[in-house]
Design a protein around this motif. Structure first.
Motif, PDB file in Angstrom:
ATOM      1  N   SER A 265      -3.444  -0.841  -9.772  1.00  0.00           N
ATOM      2  CA  SER A 265      -4.269  -1.874  -9.136  1.00  0.00           C
ATOM      3  C   SER A 265      -3.512  -3.192  -8.985  1.00  0.00           C
ATOM      4  O   SER A 265      -3.877  -4.029  -8.152  1.00  0.00           O
ATOM      5  CB  SER A 265      -5.549  -2.098  -9.944  1.00  0.00           C
ATOM      6  OG  SER A 265      -5.263  -2.700 -11.205  1.00  0.00           O
TER       7      SER A 265
ATOM      8  N   PRO B 238       0.811  -1.230   0.000  1.00  0.00           N
ATOM      9  CA  PRO B 238       0.000   0.000   0.000  1.00  0.00           C
ATOM     10  C   PRO B 238       0.840   1.274   0.000  1.00  0.00           C
ATOM     11  O   PRO B 238       0.477   2.265  -0.647  1.00  0.00           O
ATOM     12  CB  PRO B 238      -0.821  -0.123   1.290  1.00  0.00           C
ATOM     13  CG  PRO B 238      -0.835  -1.582   1.610  1.00  0.00           C
ATOM     14  CD  PRO B 238       0.495  -2.089   1.162  1.00  0.00           C
TER      15      PRO B 238
ATOM     16  N   ASP C 222      -2.386  -3.964  -5.557  1.00  0.00           N
ATOM     17  CA  ASP C 222      -3.364  -4.326  -4.528  1.00  0.00           C
ATOM     18  C   ASP C 222      -3.215  -5.784  -4.105  1.00  0.00           C
ATOM     19  O   ASP C 222      -3.680  -6.173  -3.037  1.00  0.00           O
ATOM     20  CB  ASP C 222      -4.788  -4.088  -5.043  1.00  0.00           C
ATOM     21  CG  ASP C 222      -5.094  -2.609  -5.231  1.00  0.00           C
ATOM     22  OD1 ASP C 222      -4.484  -1.790  -4.520  1.00  0.00           O
ATOM     23  OD2 ASP C 222      -5.926  -2.280  -6.099  1.00  0.00           O
TER      24      ASP C 222
ATOM     25  N   LYS D   8       2.318   1.725  -3.483  1.00  0.00           N
ATOM     26  CA  LYS D   8       1.268   2.158  -4.409  1.00  0.00           C
ATOM     27  C   LYS D   8       1.012   3.654  -4.268  1.00  0.00           C
ATOM     28  O   LYS D   8       0.892   4.374  -5.270  1.00  0.00           O
ATOM     29  CB  LYS D   8      -0.023   1.382  -4.148  1.00  0.00           C
ATOM     30  CG  LYS D   8      -1.170   1.811  -5.055  1.00  0.00           C
ATOM     31  CD  LYS D   8      -2.457   1.040  -4.764  1.00  0.00           C
ATOM     32  CE  LYS D   8      -3.580   1.517  -5.673  1.00  0.00           C
ATOM     33  NZ  LYS D   8      -4.851   0.783  -5.418  1.00  0.00           N
TER      34      LYS D   8
END
Length: 267
Positions: A139, A121, A142, A124
């Motif tokens: 994505s 996370p 994820d 990202k």
């Protein structure tokens, strides 16, 4: 084309001390032959931090924040005389190793790169802030897994660890259990090559307002070879980089000549 010209260029640097220490050719060879050598005992003392690398004057020249002539104004040795640390410049950027792990996962089409549940996370969020990656690409970050599962694969020698110091953040798995051309080490090298190439392309497009869809041909000139036991070196890094960089209308070839590869590619 009678008179080709270079209209734009991008320069990127990725600070990867853990990759060097854990997977670099010289160090892995030395570890295997002389694990207790003076070289192995002292090498860690000479590894620069990310902050030190960013404030190193030649690196600022490389990404376009200083001119080559400005180096004469910085007292030598340059590594002892830091300049203003800017991670982004006219020509490109200096990326952290941890964020680069995320880029490797974005560039991985065979789900061989794993990131830990706590690291993914954060990575990202960092890559999203660059505004260089699509939501579809982001994505991919994820998907993560517990670090205990990653550690188990590293312990079984079916994956190479991705570290931040002593902290395990992820791994690169082997693509085949018996094909040496698809070992975790070779896959690791190929993904590093692809990801760094994609970073350079992304920076080129961003800094020069170029639409990736307008690119129709790519010549890739690194020193890596992609392929399996049946087609060693038969893969196409150029088209792989183009796909990840959004060049939806491009084809391309790989040009090889060791360190002279770029000269052949330009010609």
């Amino acid at each position: 084309m009678n008179m080709p010209v270079i209209k734009a260029a991008a320069n990127v640097l990725v600070h990867c001390p853990n990759m060097m220490m854990d997977h670099g050719t010289t160090l892995t060879q030395e570890k295997a032959k002389n694990p207790d050598s003076d070289y192995m005992k002292s090498i860690g003392n000479f590894v620069r931090s990310y902050e030190e690398s960013v404030s190193y004057a030649p690196n600022q020249v490389f990404i376009g924040n200083m001119k080559p002539s400005d180096l004469s104004k910085v007292s030598a040795p340059w590594y002892k005389n830091p300049v203003e640390p800017k991670t982004d410049g006219k020509f490109g950027q200096i990326m952290t190793e941890v964020d680069f792990y995320g880029l490797m996962k974005i560039c991985d089409r065979f789900e061989l790169v794993e990131l830990s549940s706590d690291a993914a996370p954060v990575i990202k969020e960092n890559l999203q802030a660059t505004e260089m990656f699509s939501e579809a690409q982001l994505s991919l970050l994820d998907k993560s897994m517990p670090v205990s599962e990653i550690q188990a694969m590293v312990d079984k020698h079916i994956a190479l660890g991705l570290y931040d110091g002593d902290r395990l953040l992820g791994c690169v798995r082997e693509a085949h259990e018996s094909d040496p051309n698809l070992s975790s080490h070779v896959v690791f090298e190929n993904l590093v090559t692809k990801a760094s190439g994609v970073l350079a392309m992304k920076q080129l497009f961003k800094k020069n307002n170029i639409n990736p869809a307008d690119v129709d041909y790519i010549v890739e000139t690194s020193e890596e070879a992609v392929g399996d036991m049946n087609q060693r070196g038969g893969g196409n890094m150029a088209k792989a980089c183009g796909e990840a960089a959004g060049c939806i209308n491009a084809t391309g070839i790989d040009m090889r000549g060791f360190c002279a590869g770029p000269a052949h590619g330009i010609v």
